[in-house]
Scaffold this motif. Structure first.
Motif, PDB file in Angstrom:
ATOM      1  N   ALA A  93      39.052  51.903  44.484  1.00 47.85           N
ATOM      2  CA  ALA A  93      38.578  52.815  43.440  1.00 47.85           C
ATOM      3  C   ALA A  93      37.140  52.479  43.033  1.00 47.85           C
ATOM      4  CB  ALA A  93      39.500  52.747  42.229  1.00 47.85           C
ATOM      5  N   GLN A  94      36.774  51.208  43.125  1.00 50.01           N
ATOM      6  CA  GLN A  94      35.418  50.798  42.765  1.00 50.01           C
ATOM      7  C   GLN A  94      34.460  50.870  43.948  1.00 50.01           C
ATOM      8  OE1 GLN A  94      35.843  46.897  40.996  1.00 50.01           O
ATOM      9  NE2 GLN A  94      36.707  47.726  39.107  1.00 50.01           N
ATOM     10  N   GLY A  95      34.981  51.181  45.121  1.00 47.57           N
ATOM     11  CA  GLY A  95      34.138  51.327  46.302  1.00 47.57           C
ATOM     12  C   GLY A  95      33.569  50.025  46.827  1.00 47.57           C
ATOM     13  N   LYS A  96      34.335  48.947  46.688  1.00 51.74           N
ATOM     14  CA  LYS A  96      33.866  47.668  47.214  1.00 51.74           C
ATOM     15  C   LYS A  96      34.978  47.031  48.040  1.00 51.74           C
ATOM     16  CE  LYS A  96      33.499  45.680  42.861  1.00 51.74           C
ATOM     17  NZ  LYS A  96      33.207  44.625  41.903  1.00 51.74           N
ATOM     18  N   PRO A  97      34.627  46.128  48.938  1.00 52.77           N
ATOM     19  CA  PRO A  97      35.659  45.458  49.731  1.00 52.77           C
ATOM     20  C   PRO A  97      36.562  44.605  48.841  1.00 52.77           C
ATOM     21  CG  PRO A  97      33.476  45.077  50.664  1.00 52.77           C
ATOM     22  CD  PRO A  97      33.293  45.743  49.337  1.00 52.77           C
ATOM     23  N   VAL A  98      37.831  44.576  49.181  1.00 54.94           N
ATOM     24  CA  VAL A  98      38.784  43.817  48.375  1.00 54.94           C
ATOM     25  C   VAL A  98      38.447  42.326  48.390  1.00 54.94           C
ATOM     26  CG1 VAL A  98      40.527  43.490  50.182  1.00 54.94           C
ATOM     27  CG2 VAL A  98      41.231  43.562  47.788  1.00 54.94           C
ATOM     28  N   GLU A  99      37.855  41.846  49.474  1.00 54.86           N
ATOM     29  CA  GLU A  99      37.476  40.435  49.559  1.00 54.86           C
ATOM     30  C   GLU A  99      36.420  40.096  48.507  1.00 54.86           C
ATOM     31  OE1 GLU A  99      37.580  42.512  52.215  1.00 54.86           O
ATOM     32  OE2 GLU A  99      39.392  41.732  53.170  1.00 54.86           O
ATOM     33  N   THR A 100      35.495  41.023  48.270  1.00 55.68           N
ATOM     34  CA  THR A 100      34.467  40.817  47.246  1.00 55.68           C
ATOM     35  C   THR A 100      35.101  40.772  45.861  1.00 55.68           C
ATOM     36  OG1 THR A 100      32.854  41.982  48.612  1.00 55.68           O
ATOM     37  CG2 THR A 100      32.325  41.746  46.273  1.00 55.68           C
ATOM     38  N   LEU A 101      36.009  41.700  45.596  1.00 56.64           N
ATOM     39  CA  LEU A 101      36.699  41.725  44.301  1.00 56.64           C
ATOM     40  C   LEU A 101      37.487  40.437  44.093  1.00 56.64           C
ATOM     41  CD1 LEU A 101      37.432  43.703  41.851  1.00 56.64           C
ATOM     42  CD2 LEU A 101      39.594  43.947  43.058  1.00 56.64           C
ATOM     43  N   ILE A 102      38.183  39.985  45.120  1.00 54.96           N
ATOM     44  CA  ILE A 102      38.979  38.755  45.007  1.00 54.96           C
ATOM     45  C   ILE A 102      38.066  37.550  44.797  1.00 54.96           C
ATOM     46  CG2 ILE A 102      40.460  37.180  46.325  1.00 54.96           C
ATOM     47  CD1 ILE A 102      41.931  39.671  47.373  1.00 54.96           C
ATOM     48  N   ALA A 103      36.919  37.507  45.470  1.00 47.47           N
ATOM     49  CA  ALA A 103      35.976  36.396  45.279  1.00 47.47           C
ATOM     50  C   ALA A 103      35.455  36.365  43.843  1.00 47.47           C
ATOM     51  CB  ALA A 103      34.827  36.513  46.270  1.00 47.47           C
ATOM     52  N   GLU A 104      35.105  37.541  43.300  1.00 49.69           N
ATOM     53  CA  GLU A 104      34.643  37.618  41.910  1.00 49.69           C
ATOM     54  C   GLU A 104      35.755  37.206  40.947  1.00 49.69           C
ATOM     55  OE1 GLU A 104      33.478  41.700  41.645  1.00 49.69           O
ATOM     56  OE2 GLU A 104      31.621  41.401  42.772  1.00 49.69           O
ATOM     57  N   LEU A 105      36.957  37.653  41.239  1.00 48.23           N
ATOM     58  CA  LEU A 105      38.106  37.314  40.390  1.00 48.23           C
ATOM     59  C   LEU A 105      38.390  35.823  40.432  1.00 48.23           C
ATOM     60  CD1 LEU A 105      40.444  38.183  38.577  1.00 48.23           C
ATOM     61  CD2 LEU A 105      41.741  38.743  40.646  1.00 48.23           C
ATOM     62  N   THR A 106      38.286  35.223  41.600  1.00 50.38           N
ATOM     63  CA  THR A 106      38.530  33.787  41.738  1.00 50.38           C
ATOM     64  C   THR A 106      37.510  32.987  40.932  1.00 50.38           C
ATOM     65  OG1 THR A 106      39.493  34.134  43.924  1.00 50.38           O
ATOM     66  CG2 THR A 106      38.772  31.900  43.404  1.00 50.38           C
ATOM     67  N   LEU A 107      36.243  33.402  40.957  1.00 50.79           N
ATOM     68  CA  LEU A 107      35.215  32.723  40.147  1.00 50.79           C
ATOM     69  C   LEU A 107      35.559  32.823  38.662  1.00 50.79           C
ATOM     70  CD1 LEU A 107      31.925  33.820  41.948  1.00 50.79           C
ATOM     71  CD2 LEU A 107      32.922  31.527  41.847  1.00 50.79           C
ATOM     72  N   PHE A 108      35.986  34.014  38.228  1.00 44.44           N
ATOM     73  CA  PHE A 108      36.373  34.198  36.829  1.00 44.44           C
ATOM     74  C   PHE A 108      37.555  33.295  36.471  1.00 44.44           C
ATOM     75  CE2 PHE A 108      39.449  36.253  33.978  1.00 44.44           C
ATOM     76  CZ  PHE A 108      38.720  36.251  32.812  1.00 44.44           C
ATOM     77  N   LEU A 109      38.569  33.282  37.314  1.00 44.52           N
ATOM     78  CA  LEU A 109      39.769  32.469  37.027  1.00 44.52           C
ATOM     79  C   LEU A 109      39.458  30.988  36.976  1.00 44.52           C
ATOM     80  CD1 LEU A 109      42.336  34.395  39.230  1.00 44.52           C
ATOM     81  CD2 LEU A 109      42.214  34.392  36.728  1.00 44.52           C
ATOM     82  N   ASN A 110      38.643  30.515  37.902  1.00 41.84           N
ATOM     83  CA  ASN A 110      38.266  29.093  37.907  1.00 41.84           C
ATOM     84  C   ASN A 110      37.457  28.730  36.676  1.00 41.84           C
ATOM     85  OD1 ASN A 110      39.636  28.425  40.282  1.00 41.84           O
ATOM     86  ND2 ASN A 110      37.903  29.058  41.551  1.00 41.84           N
ATOM     87  N   ALA A 111      36.644  29.663  36.190  1.00 42.38           N
ATOM     88  CA  ALA A 111      35.855  29.406  34.990  1.00 42.38           C
ATOM     89  C   ALA A 111      36.729  29.346  33.733  1.00 42.38           C
ATOM     90  CB  ALA A 111      34.792  30.482  34.821  1.00 42.38           C
ATOM     91  N   GLN A 112      37.896  29.962  33.782  1.00 43.59           N
ATOM     92  CA  GLN A 112      38.789  29.986  32.629  1.00 43.59           C
ATOM     93  C   GLN A 112      39.601  28.693  32.466  1.00 43.59           C
ATOM     94  OE1 GLN A 112      38.749  32.630  30.388  1.00 43.59           O
ATOM     95  NE2 GLN A 112      37.019  33.110  31.712  1.00 43.59           N
ATOM     96  N   GLN A 113      39.663  27.906  33.509  1.00 41.13           N
ATOM     97  CA  GLN A 113      40.485  26.700  33.471  1.00 41.13           C
ATOM     98  C   GLN A 113      39.741  25.557  32.800  1.00 41.13           C
ATOM     99  OE1 GLN A 113      43.749  26.920  34.356  1.00 41.13           O
ATOM    100  NE2 GLN A 113      43.068  29.039  34.472  1.00 41.13           N
ATOM    101  N   PRO A 114      40.452  24.782  31.981  1.00 40.85           N
ATOM    102  CA  PRO A 114      39.788  23.656  31.274  1.00 40.85           C
ATOM    103  C   PRO A 114      39.412  22.536  32.210  1.00 40.85           C
ATOM    104  CG  PRO A 114      42.126  23.786  30.671  1.00 40.85           C
ATOM    105  CD  PRO A 114      41.833  24.906  31.619  1.00 40.85           C
TER     106      PRO A 114
END
Length: 114
Positions: A93-114
């Motif tokens: 729906a955002q017109g980007k590869p799912v691998e890019t979305l997952i990479a961005e999401l992984t960076l966000f998730l790792n940043a959320q961890q203490p």
């Protein structure tokens, strides 16, 4: 006991049916709660690397982050995020590869961890 049940069935059939439905509904939700508790208490289901089949809700629960914060990180409106959409659907729906979305999401998730 059997006589009481027969009496109730003969004179209060709708109430007996309503009570039976209420009991079944209670058992359904109790079983659903027990299964969810068992599933999410297993450490193997916590902090799973995001995959294309996962929904934002699943990822949020697995990583124990706010669903609203995760929706914002995915570029979705936190108040109107569609339920049941997979990460693959969101990337398309955002017109980007799912691998890019997952990479961005992984960076966000790792940043959320203490």
């Amino acid at each position: 006991m059997i006589g009481t049940i027969r009496h109730l069935w003969a004179h209060h059939r709708l109430l007996v049916i309503a009570f039976g439905l209420a009991v079944l509904l209670t058992l359904f939700f109790a079983l659903r709660l027990a299964l969810a508790t068992l599933y999410w208490s297993d450490p193997a289901h916590l902090q799973q690397p995001p995959e294309r089949w996962m929904t934002p809700g699943y990822v949020a629960r697995s990583w124990q982050v706010s669903p609203q914060a995760l929706a914002t990180a995915l570029g979705l409106d936190p108040d109107a995020a569609p339920r049941g959409q997979t990460l693959d659907d969101i990337a398309a729906a955002q017109g980007k590869p799912v691998e890019t979305l997952i990479a961005e999401l992984t960076l966000f998730l790792n940043a959320q961890q203490p």
